[in-house]
Design an enzyme around this catalytic site. Structure first.
Site: not given
Ligand SMILES: Cc1cc2nc3c(=O)[nH]c(=O)nc-3n(C[C@H](O)[C@H](O)[C@H](O)COP(=O)(O)OP(=O)(O)OC[C@H]3O[C@@H](n4cnc5c(N)ncnc54)[C@H](O)[C@@H]3O)c2cc1C
Length: 382
Positions: A271, A339-340, A366, A368
């Protein structure tokens, strides 16, 4: 201390790298755009033995180790994350629990087709009302004669609704522990079992060529022999599976981060702006240098976690560090790569747009980033 790969690992990495470039790169954008599952790529990965990488040969595996799986994931994600997460979930969440905790009969029934990639399995832990807090599990399984009767639902389950999905392993409350907490167990539910419904695929921000569904269980009956491992050991089982899985997700994140470097390097040389390739400007050079720095250090973190795991040493903290660091780096690199690329970075035809969309989930799935910090702090004695 030696971070060089063995000859076998290097050969595997190179063959997956070639496969990703030659077989995945040309077709994956169209799958992504149309939200279609790449069956042909999965079939080819099966033929290469990728689904059997970390399993013993007597079960139809390749006799490799978990690090081999991580190397394959890194190389796939360097080109595309939907394909990489399909393999990661199939091996680490689908087949591994059966290999680790299954009876001889369960292994003989399911592993040959899972390890050849002929069939896929999902792992259902997350529910619509709870993810990070597995203690909030609402799905119940009650013994009725020689059957488990399952009621409840699971959210976001990867590989749960493809044409070749053979089963989903679900966590369910099966009773109450002596201390009053929920007794959690894991149960195998074969696809097509009456009362087991797979909802249409989600509309997702990224990983658009991977398969994700909500599942419901409505008086779903499976034989008592479908219990996976010991009753009441579900919590311990999925903690082990998730600890390992974090190293695999870290490897996948490193692949995405490195793919951002690859694409940015190429683009920066091509680019032109103000009469020169943009790669001649130090601002762009420093961005790319920082991206390489991040991918490299994240790779060392997952190599370290994998080495500890394979040596039979405690690796929980190192796996959490690797996952936390690599996912942060993946998001950082995807943002900078976009951005690049300027305006083209916002166009779906460029791989970096896909990398950007695919990066965010790495900080969520797996465990957060907050959960990883909780694990690290707990392991430090807090
Ligand atoms: C595309 C995709 C594929 C997936 N595949 C699978 C799968 O194959 N099998 C499976 O079982 N799951 C799967 N998941 C689920 C995924 O593992 C969960 O979304 C993830 O573990 C978070 O759980 P939650 O979405 O319920 O968020 P929550 O647990 O509701 O959390 C919401 C927010 O609160 C924060 N939080 C929660 N508790 C605390 C605490 N004690 N202190 C501070 N912060 C906290 C979290 O970090 C997050 O920011 C998948 C998700 C996606 C989007």
């Amino acid at each position: 201390m030696d971070f060089r790969l063995s000859e076998e690992h290097e050969a595997l990495r190179d063959s997956v790298r070639d496969f990703a470039r030659e077989a995945v790169a040309p077709v994956i954008a169209e799958h992504y755009e149309r939200h279609t599952f790449p069956y042909e790529i999965v079939r080819q990965m099966g033929k290469m033995g990728l689904f059997g990488l970390p399993f013993p040969e007597e079960h139809g595996g390749m006799g490799g180790d978990y690090f081999a799986l991580c190397l394959a994931l890194e190389e796939l994600a360097r080109v595309d994350s939907s394909v990489a997460i399909t393999l990661e979930a199939a091996v680490s969440l689908g087949a591994m629990p059966i290999h680790r905790f299954g009876t001889d009969e369960q292994r003989a029934r399911w592993l040959p087709k899972l390890l050849s990639g002929e069939a896929l399995a999902g792992f259902g832990l997350t529910e619509p009302g709870t993810g990070s807090d597995a203690g909030g599990t609402q799905t119940r399984a009650v013994l009725d004669g020689d059957e488990w009767v399952i009621n409840g639902s699971k959210a976001f389950i990867t590989n749960s609704g493809t044409d070749i999905t053979a089963l989903v392993t679900v966590t369910a409350v099966t009773g109450t522990n002596p201390d009053g907490s929920k007794e959690l167990s894991t149960i195998i539910v074969p696809s097509g079992t009456p009362g087991f419904t797979v909802a249409p695929g989600y509309s997702k921000v990224g990983w658009n060529a991977s398969d994700t569904h909500e599942l419901t269980f409505d008086d779903c009956r499976v034989p008592v022999g479908n219990l996976l491992g010991e009753r009441g050991r579900g919590f311990a089982q999925f903690l082990r599976i998730l600890d390992e899985g974090r190293i695999a997700i870290a490897a996948l994140a490193v692949g995405l981060a490195q793919g951002c470097v690859d694409e940015s390097l190429k683009y920066a040389k091509e680019r032109q702006a103000f009469g020169r390739p943009i790669g001649n400007y130090q601002a762009i050079q420093f961005k790319i240098a920082d991206m390489e720095l991040k991918a490299h250090t994240a790779r060392l973190a997952y190599y370290d976690a994998a080495a500890r795991m394979l040596a039979g040493e405690p690796f929980k903290r190192q796996a959490a560090i690797a996952k936390l660091h690599a996912s942060t780096v993946a998001v950082d690199n995807a943002r900078e790569a976009t951005q690049i690329h300027g305006g083209y970075g916002f166009m779906n035809e460029y791989p970096v747009a896909r990398f950007w969309r695919d990066s965010k989930i790495l900080e969520i799935g797996e465990g957060t980033s907050e959960v990883q910090r909780m694990i690290i702090a707990r392991d430090l004695g807090l």
